[in-house]
Scaffold this active site. Structure first.
Site, short mmCIF file in Angstrom:
data_model
loop_
_atom_site.label_atom_id
_atom_site.label_comp_id
_atom_site.label_asym_id
_atom_site.label_seq_id
_atom_site.Cartn_x
_atom_site.Cartn_y
_atom_site.Cartn_z
N ASN A 9 0.87 -1.18 0.00
CA ASN A 9 0.00 0.00 0.00
C ASN A 9 0.91 1.23 0.00
O ASN A 9 1.49 1.58 1.02
CB ASN A 9 -0.88 -0.03 1.26
CG ASN A 9 -1.71 1.24 1.40
OD1 ASN A 9 -1.76 2.07 0.49
ND2 ASN A 9 -2.37 1.39 2.54
N TRP A 10 1.03 1.83 -1.16
CA TRP A 10 1.98 2.95 -1.30
C TRP A 10 1.44 4.23 -0.67
O TRP A 10 2.15 5.22 -0.57
CB TRP A 10 2.31 3.19 -2.78
CG TRP A 10 3.05 2.07 -3.44
CD1 TRP A 10 3.40 0.85 -2.89
CD2 TRP A 10 3.55 2.04 -4.78
NE1 TRP A 10 4.07 0.09 -3.80
CE2 TRP A 10 4.19 0.79 -4.97
CE3 TRP A 10 3.53 2.96 -5.84
CZ2 TRP A 10 4.79 0.44 -6.18
CZ3 TRP A 10 4.12 2.61 -7.05
CH2 TRP A 10 4.75 1.37 -7.21
N HIS A 95 -9.37 1.18 5.05
CA HIS A 95 -8.09 1.37 5.74
C HIS A 95 -8.31 2.34 6.91
O HIS A 95 -9.09 3.28 6.80
CB HIS A 95 -7.05 1.93 4.77
CG HIS A 95 -5.66 1.87 5.34
ND1 HIS A 95 -5.20 2.79 6.24
CD2 HIS A 95 -4.65 0.99 5.15
CE1 HIS A 95 -3.96 2.47 6.58
NE2 HIS A 95 -3.61 1.38 5.93
N GLU A 97 -6.65 4.69 7.90
CA GLU A 97 -6.39 6.09 7.57
C GLU A 97 -7.58 6.74 6.87
O GLU A 97 -7.60 7.96 6.66
CB GLU A 97 -5.11 6.18 6.72
CG GLU A 97 -3.88 5.96 7.58
CD GLU A 97 -2.67 5.43 6.85
OE1 GLU A 97 -2.63 5.47 5.61
OE2 GLU A 97 -1.75 4.95 7.54
N GLU A 182 -5.11 -4.67 10.74
CA GLU A 182 -4.08 -3.65 10.92
C GLU A 182 -4.35 -2.89 12.21
O GLU A 182 -5.15 -1.93 12.22
CB GLU A 182 -4.10 -2.66 9.74
CG GLU A 182 -3.79 -3.29 8.40
CD GLU A 182 -3.20 -2.28 7.43
OE1 GLU A 182 -2.19 -2.60 6.81
OE2 GLU A 182 -3.73 -1.16 7.31
N GLY A 188 2.88 2.47 10.72
CA GLY A 188 3.81 3.57 10.50
C GLY A 188 4.56 3.98 11.75
O GLY A 188 5.23 5.01 11.77
N SER A 228 3.82 -1.92 10.34
CA SER A 228 5.27 -1.99 10.54
C SER A 228 5.87 -3.34 10.16
O SER A 228 6.82 -3.81 10.81
CB SER A 228 5.64 -1.62 11.99
OG SER A 228 5.24 -0.29 12.27
N GLY A 249 3.02 -0.82 4.26
CA GLY A 249 3.17 0.57 3.85
C GLY A 249 4.63 0.89 3.57
O GLY A 249 5.15 0.64 2.49
N GLY A 250 5.31 1.42 4.58
CA GLY A 250 6.67 1.93 4.43
C GLY A 250 7.63 1.00 3.70
O GLY A 250 8.34 1.43 2.78
P1 13P Z 1 3.35 0.51 7.60
O1 13P Z 1 3.84 -0.78 7.00
O2 13P Z 1 4.07 1.72 7.10
O3 13P Z 1 3.27 0.43 9.11
O4 13P Z 1 1.82 0.69 7.09
C1 13P Z 1 0.94 -0.35 7.23
C2 13P Z 1 -0.30 -0.03 6.49
O5 13P Z 1 -1.07 0.82 6.87
C3 13P Z 1 -0.56 -0.79 5.25
O6 13P Z 1 -1.84 -0.57 4.78
#
Ligand code: 13P
Length: 270
Positions: A9-10, A95, A97, A182, A188, A228, A249-250
């Site tokens: 997930n960019w 998500h 977010e 998640e 993050g 993470s 994500g990261g």
């Molecule tokens: P991180 O891997 O940066 O913690 O993000 C996870 C995420 O929200 C993937 O959708």
């Protein structure tokens, strides 16, 4: 046997030039991997760029969000049909977010300002149904806030989100879905959820799916962990029986680290 999944997930990263470089890099490293399902979810502006990069590989494309209407006066929104026309097979829905856990932005504390896009259990369910009706496979997200975990409410919160996701979804549609657990506090932050605990919650999600549908359906459903996930913790997560992969994500923003995650997922199948 469930195929392991590694989904990147960019988020709101990568212009078209950066997206091409990253997608080319992932394709070069892992374009022909067969042991894992690899999904790239770039921002909408880069979908067609990434689609061109992965066209001759086994890598799949996903959107990061969608609206449930097919078309119309919804400024800034994207429909399932539009994502399909860019080559998407998957779409992330709900998500954390994008889930609005607060009435207004003023009620969100500084750490939670990302939670302002307003998705609720009801809108997540509506988006899931619209995606499925159009032929997109949802990657449906759930997860508790830190305060909910600290209050001992993790299972109650996650189970309620999962039941709401599947409300009114037929078994034949549910079979096409992927669920991602998640925990919001692990996203993050570098603070990965302990693998045993992540596995326990993923198992609880599977048990909930079994209760809603059937044990067979639950046994076939890919349940991912996100928060993470990194090359140095992925093996421990992938070794767990109820964790079928990662939503990342990261660490998906660098081709070599994402390739290491894909490799771990593919190995876990053997
Ligand atoms: P991180 O891997 O940066 O913690 O993000 C996870 C995420 O929200 C993937 O959708």
């Amino acid at each position: 046997m469930r195929k392991p999944v590694m989904a990147g997930n960019w988020k709101m990263n990568c212009d078209n030039e950066e997206a091409k470089e990253l997608a080319d890099g992932v394709t070069a490293h892992a374009g022909q991997v067969e042991g894992a399902l690899v999904i790239l979810c770039p921002p909408a502006t880069a979908l067609t760029t990434v689609q061109s990069s992965i066209a001759n590989s086994a890598i799949k494309l996903g959107g990061q969000n969608m609206f449930w209407e097919e078309d119309g006066a919804f400024t800034g929104e994207l429909s399932a049909k539009m994502l399909l026309s860019c080559g998407c097979e998957y779409v992330i829905i709900g998500h954390s977010e994008r889930r609005g856990r607060f009435g207004t932005m003023d009620e969100a504390d500084a750490d939670d300002l990302a939670a302002v896009f307003g998705d609720t259990d009801a809108t997540v369910n509506r988006k899931i149904k619209s995606a499925l009706a159009a032929g997109l496979k949802p990657i449906a997200c759930c997860g508790e806030l830190l305060a909910e975990r600290q209050a001992g409410r993790t299972d109650e919160v996650v189970e309620a989100q999962v039941r709401a996701m599947f409300d009114g979804v037929s078994a034949s549609d549910a079979e096409k879905m992927i669920v991602a657990y998640e925990p919001v506090w692990a996203i993050g932050t570098g603070e990965v959820c302990d693998a045993d605990e992540a596995d326990r919650v993923c198992g609880m999600i599977r048990a909930t799916v079994a209760d809603v549908y059937s044990q067979d359906l639950a046994d076939g459903m890919q349940v991912l962990y996100g928060g993470s996930v990194k090359p140095d913790n992925v093996d421990g997560l992938m070794a767990k029986p109820d964790i079928d992969g990662g939503l990342v994500g990261g660490a998906s923003l660098k081709a070599d680290s994402f390739a290491a995650l894909i490799e771990s997922a593919a190995q876990s199948a053997q």
